[in-house]
Design an enzyme around this catalytic site. Structure first.
Site, PDB file in Angstrom:
ATOM      1  N   PHE A 134      38.791  73.103 105.444  1.00  0.00           N
ATOM      2  CA  PHE A 134      37.923  73.108 106.623  1.00  0.00           C
ATOM      3  C   PHE A 134      37.942  74.509 107.220  1.00  0.00           C
ATOM      4  O   PHE A 134      38.997  75.027 107.574  1.00  0.00           O
ATOM      5  CB  PHE A 134      38.393  72.091 107.671  1.00  0.00           C
ATOM      6  CG  PHE A 134      37.512  72.077 108.889  1.00  0.00           C
ATOM      7  CD1 PHE A 134      36.349  71.332 108.908  1.00  0.00           C
ATOM      8  CD2 PHE A 134      37.820  72.840 110.006  1.00  0.00           C
ATOM      9  CE1 PHE A 134      35.506  71.335 110.030  1.00  0.00           C
ATOM     10  CE2 PHE A 134      36.989  72.847 111.126  1.00  0.00           C
ATOM     11  CZ  PHE A 134      35.835  72.091 111.133  1.00  0.00           C
ATOM     12  N   ASP A 219      43.102  81.426 106.358  1.00  0.00           N
ATOM     13  CA  ASP A 219      42.540  80.844 107.574  1.00  0.00           C
ATOM     14  C   ASP A 219      43.687  80.169 108.312  1.00  0.00           C
ATOM     15  O   ASP A 219      44.108  79.068 107.968  1.00  0.00           O
ATOM     16  CB  ASP A 219      41.443  79.838 107.188  1.00  0.00           C
ATOM     17  CG  ASP A 219      40.896  79.067 108.399  1.00  0.00           C
ATOM     18  OD1 ASP A 219      41.480  79.187 109.496  1.00  0.00           O
ATOM     19  OD2 ASP A 219      39.899  78.342 108.225  1.00  0.00           O
ATOM     20  N   LYS A 248      42.051  78.465 117.811  1.00  0.00           N
ATOM     21  CA  LYS A 248      42.815  77.394 118.448  1.00  0.00           C
ATOM     22  C   LYS A 248      43.946  77.930 119.345  1.00  0.00           C
ATOM     23  O   LYS A 248      43.670  78.403 120.428  1.00  0.00           O
ATOM     24  CB  LYS A 248      43.331  76.410 117.397  1.00  0.00           C
ATOM     25  CG  LYS A 248      42.170  75.737 116.660  1.00  0.00           C
ATOM     26  CD  LYS A 248      42.508  74.422 116.011  1.00  0.00           C
ATOM     27  CE  LYS A 248      41.237  73.661 115.655  1.00  0.00           C
ATOM     28  NZ  LYS A 248      40.799  73.772 114.286  1.00  0.00           N
TER      29      LYS A 248
END
Ligand code: PLP
Length: 393
Positions: A134, A219, A248
């Site tokens: 993702f 990532d 985040k």
């Protein structure tokens, strides 16, 4: 739902939300408009690394809001320089570009790799990514993601993202050709169900990409910023990637993300990359407060200790209810269920009275735990007690 003078129907439906409005948060707790409290083991999707409304973030926002909001991305500002300095001093990367979301940081990583391919590799542009990965919800990052169904949703895709299998180096080798410029992966697949890349696989991937002259992009939007017990997850495998993205946790709840790269990869020239809010001092000041907190003596050791504690308590629960064990790293963990009852458990946990519990099921047979990094052992015990009761029902 009706809320005061207004209806929630004025919002586009992008997910099925319960008929609740959250009005206040503090540490590991959220409170809804009916006054009910919830123990939060989602924390904005692994975002609020210091919990809800931590004083460090409130103070940084208040101080910065009264000083300088936004001089324009075309000028330097103090917090932007300071945060880039902290990040480069604590990583193998030399330069930083700030973004607002993880998807935007990944989009930047893809652009940087393609630019590098134009400059150094005869226009090579393919980036090998992984099944079940993702990377975000822009068109390019959806195309890079290996989420089932996303290859046809919003077709046509952005081309150039062949998919390999995580922890299978032969599957990566098989996809390399003269168009390949990079390999991109999450050190721990978060949305895919908390699936760690093996350290040996990460090491083999680093060796392979070096040998073939390819970039390695990690990532760390979910795995970074202390989530797995070290500042970044890739360092646990002892590898040095070329590019890393953060999101985040770096903002602790405010929109902030970053693209980091080693000097020899930084080939953007003026005009290639930018954005109205990128590096604005209001958000980067928060990033400075978050990083200072995480880098203070003992903080990350505490994350590792509570990660071990959560792991051991989940294993007990698994044994007691004959479940499939647990996995993960630091405070990013998953409990493997005995059936596809994850969504029903998430709903029952939310609706439990007098106090609710917020959990997430990234796959129907899994529960994911991503509490604040400063969650207490007492709060972990309380969550386990609530989950124990739900599993027994
Ligand atoms: C959440 C996430 C993203 C996307 O971040 P946004 O801020 O939602 O755009 C990208 N990569 C990973 C690994 C993520 O977990």
């Amino acid at each position: 739902m009706q809320y005061g003078d207004y209806s929630s129907d004025a919002l586009m439906t992008i997910t099925n939300r319960p008929d609740l409005v959250f009005v206040r948060g503090e540490g590991s707790w959220l409170h809804d408009h009916n006054g009910k409290a919830y123990l939060d083991f989602i924390q904005g999707w692994a975002v609020n690394c210091l919990g809800h409304c931590p004083p460090q973030i409130r103070d940084a926002l208040v101080a910065q809001a009264g000083t300088l909001l936004n001089p324009s991305p075309a000028f330097y500002n103090g917090p932007m320089i300071e945060l880039a300095g902290i990040l480069t001093a604590n990583s193998v990367f030399d330069r930083v570009f700030f973004a607002n979301t993880g998807a935007e940081a990944n989009e930047g990583a893809i652009k940087l790799a393609r630019k590098w391919g134009q400059v150094h590799k005869g226009g090579a542009y393919e980036i090998i990514t992984f099944d079940h990965s993702f990377h975000g919800r822009t068109l390019a990052t959806m195309s890079a993601s290996g989420k089932p169904g996303w290859d046809t949703l919003f077709a046509p895709q952005v081309p150039g993202f062949p998919k390999a299998d995580l922890n299978d180096i032969a599957s990566v080798k098989a996809l390399i050709n003269e168009r390949t410029v990079a390999v991109m992966l999450e050190p721990v697949q978060g949305e895919g169900g908390v699936i760690p890349a093996d350290p040996a696989f990460l090491q083999a991937l680093r060796a392979l990409t070096r040998e073939r002259g390819l970039l390695l992009i990690v990532d760390e939007v979910q795995s970074g910023i202390g989530r797995t017990g070290t500042l970044f997850a890739h360092t646990q495998a002892g590898i040095e990637p070329d590019i890393m993205t953060l999101g985040k946790g770096i903002g602790g709840g405010v929109p902030l993300a970053a693209l980091l790269a080693r000097e020899d990869v930084c080939c953007f020239v003026p005009g290639d990359q930018g954005g109205t809010y990128n590096g604005n001092p209001l958000m980067t000041a928060v990033g400075v407060a978050v990083l200072r907190t995480l880098l203070a003596d003992g903080f990350l050791a505490g994350v590792r200790a509570r990660g071990e504690y959560l792991s051991s308590r989940l294993l007990e629960l698994s044994a007691r209810h004959s479940l499939g064990g647990e996995r993960g790293s630091g405070l990013l963990r998953a409990l493997i269920l005995d059936s596809d009852r994850g969504p029903a458990l998430v709903k029952a946990a939310l609706e439990q009275n007098p106090v609710g519990l917020l959990l997430n099921a990234p796959r129907p047979n899994l529960l994911r735990f991503m509490p604040a990094l400063n969650v207490s052992e007492g709060e972990i015990d309380q969550m386990i007690g609530m989950l124990d009761a739900l599993l027994g029902q």
